[in-house]
Design a protein around this motif. Structure first.
Motif, PDB file in Angstrom:
ATOM      1  N   ASP A   1       1.658  10.525   6.902  1.00 41.26           N
ATOM      2  CA  ASP A   1       1.133   9.503   6.000  1.00 41.26           C
ATOM      3  C   ASP A   1       2.229   8.895   5.128  1.00 41.26           C
ATOM      4  O   ASP A   1       1.972   7.953   4.388  1.00 41.26           O
ATOM      5  N   LYS A   2       3.446   9.416   5.232  1.00 38.28           N
ATOM      6  CA  LYS A   2       4.540   8.920   4.388  1.00 38.28           C
ATOM      7  C   LYS A   2       5.686   8.352   5.226  1.00 38.28           C
ATOM      8  O   LYS A   2       6.841   8.401   4.811  1.00 38.28           O
ATOM      9  N   VAL A   3       5.374   7.853   6.400  1.00 42.91           N
ATOM     10  CA  VAL A   3       6.372   7.200   7.236  1.00 42.91           C
ATOM     11  C   VAL A   3       5.861   5.811   7.616  1.00 42.91           C
ATOM     12  O   VAL A   3       4.665   5.534   7.555  1.00 42.91           O
ATOM     13  N   ILE A   4       6.787   4.945   7.978  1.00 38.96           N
ATOM     14  CA  ILE A   4       6.428   3.596   8.383  1.00 38.96           C
ATOM     15  C   ILE A   4       6.130   3.579   9.879  1.00 38.96           C
ATOM     16  O   ILE A   4       6.956   3.994  10.691  1.00 38.96           O
TER      17      ILE A   4
ATOM     18  N   GLY B   1      12.850  16.762  11.464  1.00 39.11           N
ATOM     19  CA  GLY B   1      13.088  15.560  12.253  1.00 39.11           C
ATOM     20  C   GLY B   1      12.199  14.404  11.889  1.00 39.11           C
ATOM     21  O   GLY B   1      12.366  13.301  12.414  1.00 39.11           O
ATOM     22  N   LEU B   2      11.222  14.627  10.992  1.00 38.86           N
ATOM     23  CA  LEU B   2      10.308  13.561  10.576  1.00 38.86           C
ATOM     24  C   LEU B   2      10.930  12.807   9.416  1.00 38.86           C
ATOM     25  O   LEU B   2      11.224  13.389   8.372  1.00 38.86           O
ATOM     26  N   LEU B   3      11.154  11.524   9.586  1.00 39.03           N
ATOM     27  CA  LEU B   3      11.763  10.725   8.533  1.00 39.03           C
ATOM     28  C   LEU B   3      10.695  10.329   7.526  1.00 39.03           C
ATOM     29  O   LEU B   3       9.779   9.587   7.838  1.00 39.03           O
ATOM     30  N   VAL B   4      10.836  10.821   6.329  1.00 37.95           N
ATOM     31  CA  VAL B   4       9.878  10.541   5.263  1.00 37.95           C
ATOM     32  C   VAL B   4      10.546   9.615   4.265  1.00 37.95           C
ATOM     33  O   VAL B   4      11.587   9.944   3.706  1.00 37.95           O
ATOM     34  N   THR B   5       9.964   8.456   4.018  1.00 36.96           N
ATOM     35  CA  THR B   5      10.562   7.495   3.109  1.00 36.96           C
ATOM     36  C   THR B   5       9.791   7.456   1.806  1.00 36.96           C
ATOM     37  O   THR B   5       8.575   7.621   1.783  1.00 36.96           O
ATOM     38  N   THR B   6      10.524   7.278   0.713  1.00 32.07           N
ATOM     39  CA  THR B   6       9.874   7.140  -0.591  1.00 32.07           C
ATOM     40  C   THR B   6       9.829   5.695  -1.027  1.00 32.07           C
ATOM     41  O   THR B   6       9.438   5.387  -2.141  1.00 32.07           O
ATOM     42  N   ALA B   7      10.248   4.786  -0.150  1.00 31.45           N
ATOM     43  CA  ALA B   7      10.171   3.362  -0.469  1.00 31.45           C
ATOM     44  C   ALA B   7       8.889   2.783   0.092  1.00 31.45           C
ATOM     45  O   ALA B   7       8.267   3.361   0.967  1.00 31.45           O
ATOM     46  N   ARG B   8       8.523   1.621  -0.421  1.00 33.52           N
ATOM     47  CA  ARG B   8       7.310   0.963   0.063  1.00 33.52           C
ATOM     48  C   ARG B   8       7.720  -0.385   0.654  1.00 33.52           C
ATOM     49  O   ARG B   8       7.524  -1.432   0.080  1.00 33.52           O
ATOM     50  N   ASP B   9       8.350  -0.295   1.836  1.00 36.28           N
ATOM     51  CA  ASP B   9       8.891  -1.496   2.448  1.00 36.28           C
ATOM     52  C   ASP B   9       8.103  -1.871   3.691  1.00 36.28           C
ATOM     53  O   ASP B   9       8.620  -2.459   4.626  1.00 36.28           O
TER      54      ASP B   9
END
Length: 632
Positions: A167-170, A79-87
């Motif tokens: 550490d990998k979510v906005i 359920g944790l949304l992990v993004t690989t973008a740097r937005d």
């Protein structure tokens, strides 16, 4: 005896130098993994030159500034949304001493600039881009490394093995005039995390001075008790990553190292990583109730430390050091790292928050700054080694002299003259004793040769008979030549350590040398790629050359021994100035300056001793025979 000791020291230093320069294994190269930023950056990162403002970042540092990048499909981890973008966006707050730059990516600290220090000598402190970056998420190539963010948070499972990457979510952000608050709602786990950062401006009550820390408050709120208990039935185990990826200091064998202080220790342990995580204390010690007060990193002159406040509530179970592949200022790979604290949090009732408080220090290892009550638990991070008390005395004396003469180089010269002048009575006695010893050995040489001839096959008998003869003649077995050298050795090592870690000496100029804690670099650099056994790049460092010349002239004036074995050893010792000049060629100019002044003093001292304390005919003979003047 003196020659053998010097020979031993030369060979020891020479072996250490050859190993560290040519035989030591190279640092592991960064792995090329584009997914997490540990080697080359992942898709969506942006490139810019080191030392320049981030793209779109205003010079005045007002923030926030959006950083646009392609958005990739998110991954789901429970359920944790992990993004690989740097937005995410950057936000900064500036105090009198520090500029803190925060980022929505992980609700983290992406860089820390110290406003009163520059990276290179003679740089302008009014130029914001020249402020010293004590923490930086960008590598030497200017590419952002997302694993090099500080104050990120990981949620661990009950065994502390699996990590959920917060550490990998906005994170959502609320920026005020004096603080930045980041918030992340993890609905699937029924939890909300809030991190509040408040930069301190001043510390100290009796003597107020600039602050170098963030007050950090981490809150955990249960928004759905059922989901939270299902996710963490035994409570939460959290890992707060403190400092990550301090820039490598130049001219230091140890680039960056981890440090952590246990609750039952008065001094920290240090850690240098290769390719695996390190944990402190060990599991067995944790079972005995040993925990951690603080953990961090240090370079030559700067430190960054995460301290758990309210130790009874925030009991740090262990410090965790994680390797981060990096490059030093010369482009050579080395292993950087991050330092984190693990601690437990019991789940509160639904709608209730629990908070944990931390202090995040990023600043110089200055004894005056660390003596303030707020930072007093960090004083032990300054490690002068075994000669710590001597180093402190030398730094104290240098500081006083410098306050009078206004220059650290002149202060080192005056300190050297003070040391040699205080040792002059003993040195004079030693030189006279040595020359007397050589004269007596010359007189006894026929008898010693006869002993060697009579007991040519029995070395033990030779030594016994020779010692008996010397005792009958009233000779000292070993002249008092070693004592002066031993008394100078602590000063040499003390100054060596002072130039490695004393922040006050950093960027101190003298003559053509811009920094006495670095090589003087009169000319250069010149590329020497492909040339074996030559530094690359190569500079012309004059002080080590002057040290070798003055040292050679000083040793050449010593009396020639009558004993053939000692004479052979003395010939070998003539190479010592060359060996030390090579060993110290790329070391601090201040140390070579000390040796130049000390060797020059020895030259004039020997001339004075021969002229004043020996008869004219004996002085003309180079001290081959010694007779004391009346009253001397």
């Amino acid at each position: 005896m003196e020659k053998r000791l010097l020979l031993f020291l030369v060979l020891s230093f020479g072996m250490m130098f050859i190993y560290t320069q040519f035989l030591a294994p190279p640092a592991p190269k960064p792995e090329e993994s584009g997914g997490d930023g540990t080697g080359r950056p992942a898709v969506g990162t942006q490139a810019f030159s080191p030392g320049d403002p981030e793209p779109g970042e205003p010079e005045t540092g007002t923030g926030p500034v959006a950083e646009r990048a392609p958005v990739l499909p998110p991954l789901s981890t429970d359920g944790l949304l992990v993004t690989t973008a740097r937005d995410s966006s950057s936000y900064d707050l500036t105090t009198q001493a520090v500029e803190w730059v925060f980022d929505g990516w992980g609700g983290s600290v992406r860089s820390v600039r110290l406003r009163k220090y520059t990276r290179e000598p003679d740089q302008d402190l009014t130029d914001r881009t020249k402020w010293y970056r004590a923490i930086d998420d960008r590598g030497l190539d200017g590419l952002t490394r997302r694993d090099a963010r500080s104050l990120t948070l990981l949620v661990l499972d009950a065994k502390g093995e699996k990590a959920y990457p917060l550490d990998k979510v906005i994170w959502d952000v609320e920026k005020g005039t004096d603080r930045v608050t980041f918030r992340y709602r993890w609905k699937e786990a029924g939890l909300e995390f809030v991190k509040t950062y408040i930069p301190a401006d001043k510390v100290g009550s009796d003597r107020e001075q600039d602050a170098y820390h963030l007050d950090v408050e981490l809150s955990v709120k249960v928004i759905d008790r059922k989901k939270a208990v299902k996710f963490a039935p035994d409570g939460l185990r959290l890992r707060l990553v403190g400092p990550a990826a301090m820039p490598a200091e130049e001219f230091s064998q140890i680039k960056v190292e981890g440090v952590a202080q246990a609750s039952d220790s008065a001094s920290p342990d240090d850690f240098q990583l290769k390719d695996k995580q390190r944990f402190f204390p060990e599991k067995e010690d944790q079972k005995k109730g040993r925990h951690v007060d603080w953990a961090g990193m240090r370079s030559r002159f700067f430190a960054s430390i995460l301290l758990a406040l309210d130790a009874k509530e925030t009991l740090a179970r262990q410090a965790v050091f994680t390797p981060i592949p990096d490059f030093d200022s010369d482009g050579k790979p080395f292993q950087n790292l991050s330092a984190a604290l693990d601690f437990d949090v019991d789940l509160p009732e639904e709608g209730v928050s629990v908070s944990r408080r931390f202090l995040f220090f990023v600043g110089p290892m200055d004894p005056d700054i660390l003596s303030v009550k707020t930072y007093e638990s960090f004083k032990s991070v300054i490690d002068y080694g075994w000669f710590g008390p001597i180093v402190k005395i030398l730094v104290f004396l240098l500081t006083i002299i410098r306050s009078v003469v206004g220059n650290w180089g002149v202060a080192i010269i005056i300190l050297t003259l003070m040391v040699r002048a205080s040792l002059f009575p003993l040195s004079r006695k030693s030189q006279v004793s040595m020359q007397k010893y050589q004269r007596q050995m010359a007189r006894l040489k026929p008898k010693i040769d006869d002993i060697k001839k009579r007991h040519a096959k029995n070395k033990k008998k030779q030594q016994e008979e020779q010692m008996k003869l010397m005792k009958e003649e009233g000779m000292q077995m070993f002249p008092a030549g070693c004592l002066v050298m031993f008394l100078q050795l602590p000063v040499f090592i003390g100054l060596f350590q002072a130039l490695r870690h004393t922040i006050g000496l950093r960027h101190s100029a003298f003559l053509w040398a811009k920094d006495l804690t670095a090589p003087d670099q009169l000319l250069g650099p010149w590329a020497t790629d492909g040339i074996p056994l030559i530094w690359n790049p190569l500079y012309l460092n004059v002080f080590p050359i002057l040290m070798g010349i003055s040292w050679y002239l000083s040793s050449s004036m010593a009396p020639k021994p009558a004993d053939p074995q000692q004479a052979q050893q003395m010939k070998m010792m003539k190479w010592m100035p060359v060996v030390f000049s090579i060993m110290l060629y790329n070391y601090a100019a201040g140390l070579a300056l000390y040796m130049v002044v000390s060797s020059t003093w020895s030259i004039f001292e020997m001339k004075v001793v021969r002229k004043v304390f020996l008869k004219p005919d004996e002085a003309a003979a180079g001290g081959a025979a010694v007779a004391f003047r009346k009253g001397k």
